[in-house]
Design an enzyme around this catalytic site. Sequence first.
Site, PDB file in Angstrom:
ATOM      1  N   ASN A  47       1.045  -1.161   0.060  1.00 55.89           N
ATOM      2  CA  ASN A  47       0.007  -0.276   0.067  1.00 55.89           C
ATOM      3  C   ASN A  47       0.815   1.214   0.198  1.00 55.89           C
ATOM      4  OD1 ASN A  47       0.939   1.046   2.573  1.00 55.89           O
ATOM      5  ND2 ASN A  47      -0.915  -1.697   2.949  1.00 55.89           N
ATOM      6  N   GLY A  77      -1.905  -9.637   3.258  1.00 52.63           N
ATOM      7  CA  GLY A  77      -2.200 -10.252   2.165  1.00 52.63           C
ATOM      8  C   GLY A  77      -1.019 -10.497   2.424  1.00 52.63           C
ATOM      9  N   VAL A  78      -0.212 -10.660   0.533  1.00 52.07           N
ATOM     10  CA  VAL A  78       0.796 -10.348   0.270  1.00 52.07           C
ATOM     11  C   VAL A  78       1.944  -9.964   0.965  1.00 52.07           C
ATOM     12  CG1 VAL A  78       2.641 -10.350  -1.784  1.00 52.07           C
ATOM     13  CG2 VAL A  78       0.369 -10.785  -2.305  1.00 52.07           C
ATOM     14  N   ASP A  79       1.332  -8.621   0.864  1.00 52.60           N
ATOM     15  CA  ASP A  79       2.365  -7.795   2.215  1.00 52.60           C
ATOM     16  C   ASP A  79       2.827  -7.897   3.253  1.00 52.60           C
ATOM     17  OD1 ASP A  79       3.385  -5.180   2.025  1.00 52.60           O
ATOM     18  OD2 ASP A  79       1.981  -3.903   2.519  1.00 52.60           O
ATOM     19  N   VAL A 119      -8.019  -8.003  -1.168  1.00 54.64           N
ATOM     20  CA  VAL A 119      -8.064  -6.282   0.060  1.00 54.64           C
ATOM     21  C   VAL A 119      -8.781  -5.770  -1.194  1.00 54.64           C
ATOM     22  CG1 VAL A 119      -7.434  -4.829   1.503  1.00 54.64           C
ATOM     23  CG2 VAL A 119      -6.196  -7.488   1.738  1.00 54.64           C
ATOM     24  N   TYR A 120      -7.706  -5.205  -2.104  1.00 53.83           N
ATOM     25  CA  TYR A 120      -8.507  -4.270  -2.834  1.00 53.83           C
ATOM     26  C   TYR A 120      -9.554  -4.615  -3.882  1.00 53.83           C
ATOM     27  CZ  TYR A 120      -4.808  -1.062  -0.983  1.00 53.83           C
ATOM     28  OH  TYR A 120      -3.712  -0.609  -0.765  1.00 53.83           O
TER      29      TYR A 120
HETATM   30  N1  AR6 Z   1       1.408 -15.328  -2.590  1.00 51.31           N
HETATM   31  C1  AR6 Z   1       1.125 -15.117  -3.921  1.00 51.31           C
HETATM   32  N2  AR6 Z   1      -0.097 -15.052  -3.384  1.00 51.31           N
HETATM   33  C2  AR6 Z   1      -0.519 -14.670  -2.361  1.00 51.31           C
HETATM   34  C3  AR6 Z   1      -0.031 -15.064  -1.219  1.00 51.31           C
HETATM   35  C4  AR6 Z   1       1.319 -14.967  -0.535  1.00 51.31           C
HETATM   36  N3  AR6 Z   1       1.793 -15.726   0.446  1.00 51.31           N
HETATM   37  N4  AR6 Z   1      -0.975 -14.075  -0.075  1.00 51.31           N
HETATM   38  C5  AR6 Z   1      -2.032 -13.508  -0.535  1.00 51.31           C
HETATM   39  N5  AR6 Z   1      -2.089 -14.051  -1.267  1.00 51.31           N
HETATM   40  P1  AR6 Z   1      -3.330  -9.191  -1.596  1.00 51.31           P
HETATM   41  P2  AR6 Z   1      -4.280  -6.455  -2.871  1.00 51.31           P
HETATM   42  C6  AR6 Z   1      -2.982 -13.415  -2.452  1.00 51.31           C
HETATM   43  O1  AR6 Z   1      -5.225  -7.992  -0.315  1.00 51.31           O
HETATM   44  O2  AR6 Z   1      -5.402  -6.456  -3.141  1.00 51.31           O
HETATM   45  C7  AR6 Z   1      -2.361  -5.323   2.417  1.00 51.31           C
HETATM   46  O3  AR6 Z   1      -2.756  -5.105   3.079  1.00 51.31           O
HETATM   47  C8  AR6 Z   1      -4.543 -13.557  -2.516  1.00 51.31           C
HETATM   48  O4  AR6 Z   1      -5.426 -14.158  -2.478  1.00 51.31           O
HETATM   49  O5  AR6 Z   1      -2.336  -9.526  -0.846  1.00 51.31           O
HETATM   50  O6  AR6 Z   1      -3.362  -5.707  -3.915  1.00 51.31           O
HETATM   51  C9  AR6 Z   1      -1.429  -4.127   1.519  1.00 51.31           C
HETATM   52  O7  AR6 Z   1      -0.891  -3.482   2.945  1.00 51.31           O
HETATM   53  C10 AR6 Z   1      -4.383 -12.396  -3.520  1.00 51.31           C
HETATM   54  O8  AR6 Z   1      -5.196 -13.496  -5.066  1.00 51.31           O
HETATM   55  O9  AR6 Z   1      -3.415  -7.598  -2.136  1.00 51.31           O
HETATM   56  C11 AR6 Z   1      -2.267  -3.568   0.828  1.00 51.31           C
HETATM   57  O10 AR6 Z   1      -3.329  -2.259   1.909  1.00 51.31           O
HETATM   58  C12 AR6 Z   1      -3.540 -11.806  -4.304  1.00 51.31           C
HETATM   59  O11 AR6 Z   1      -2.409 -12.165  -3.351  1.00 51.31           O
HETATM   60  C13 AR6 Z   1      -3.690  -4.716   0.146  1.00 51.31           C
HETATM   61  O12 AR6 Z   1      -3.460  -5.368   1.089  1.00 51.31           O
HETATM   62  C14 AR6 Z   1      -3.635  -9.927  -3.620  1.00 51.31           C
HETATM   63  O13 AR6 Z   1      -4.205  -9.787  -2.289  1.00 51.31           O
HETATM   64  C15 AR6 Z   1      -3.439  -4.632  -1.006  1.00 51.31           C
HETATM   65  O14 AR6 Z   1      -4.145  -5.257  -1.846  1.00 51.31           O
END
Ligand code: AR6
Length: 168
Positions: free
Chosen positions: A23, A31-33, A124-125
């Site tokens: 973010n 999530g990934v972050d 999340v987004y």
């Molecule tokens: N490896 C691969 N993919 C993953 C993993 C992982 N370890 N963990 C989750 N995913 P998101 P966004 C998938 O929410 O929508 C954070 O709080 C997940 O299932 O990580 O861009 C940041 O700080 C989904 O399909 O990213 C921001 O505030 C995809 O990765 C916000 O979330 C992206 O999900 C960013 O939201």
Amino acid sequence: MDITLVQGDITEQRVDAVVNAANSSLMGGGGVDGAVHRAGGPEILEECRRLRDTSHPHGLPAGDAVATTAGRMPATWVIHTVGPVYSTSEDRSCILASCYRRSLEVADGLNAASVAFPAVSAGVYGWPMDSAAEIAVRSVQEASNTVSEVRFVLFSPDVYAAFARALG
Ligand code: AR6
């Protein structure tokens, strides 16, 4: 450019650079972050803080990308990009496409040959999965740079299936 799909955890990928769906604050999240900061350790947050103190005092705008160390992860770098929050009233596809384009430009600047991307904005987004996958695949296919392998690392079977459809 070789484009591959893998179902799995992006923090475990043996590539030159893994992309983080961050973010604008660059201070971590879920999530990934969350997974990237947990797996890579505190060095990543320290570098993010330095970026906030120097080049990015107002944070990283959506659609842009910036690199740090990958800390303890097998990769060498993390490229942090900020996806747009999905909106039904405004088309933000260009911003999402820019995440992939800018991340590959940053990778190019690092001489990174292999880059792993998650499905930016698809968690999340709130971006609808099929649309997120189409924009991701198209943006990478249209990018012109020296990165030779792009690996999309999808966490769940349904996201993997959406990317497989987008790739054809
Ligand atoms: N490896 C691969 N993919 C993953 C993993 C992982 N370890 N963990 C989750 N995913 P998101 P966004 C998938 O929410 O929508 C954070 O709080 C997940 O299932 O990580 O861009 C940041 O700080 C989904 O399909 O990213 C921001 O505030 C995809 O990765 C916000 O979330 C992206 O999900 C960013 O939201």
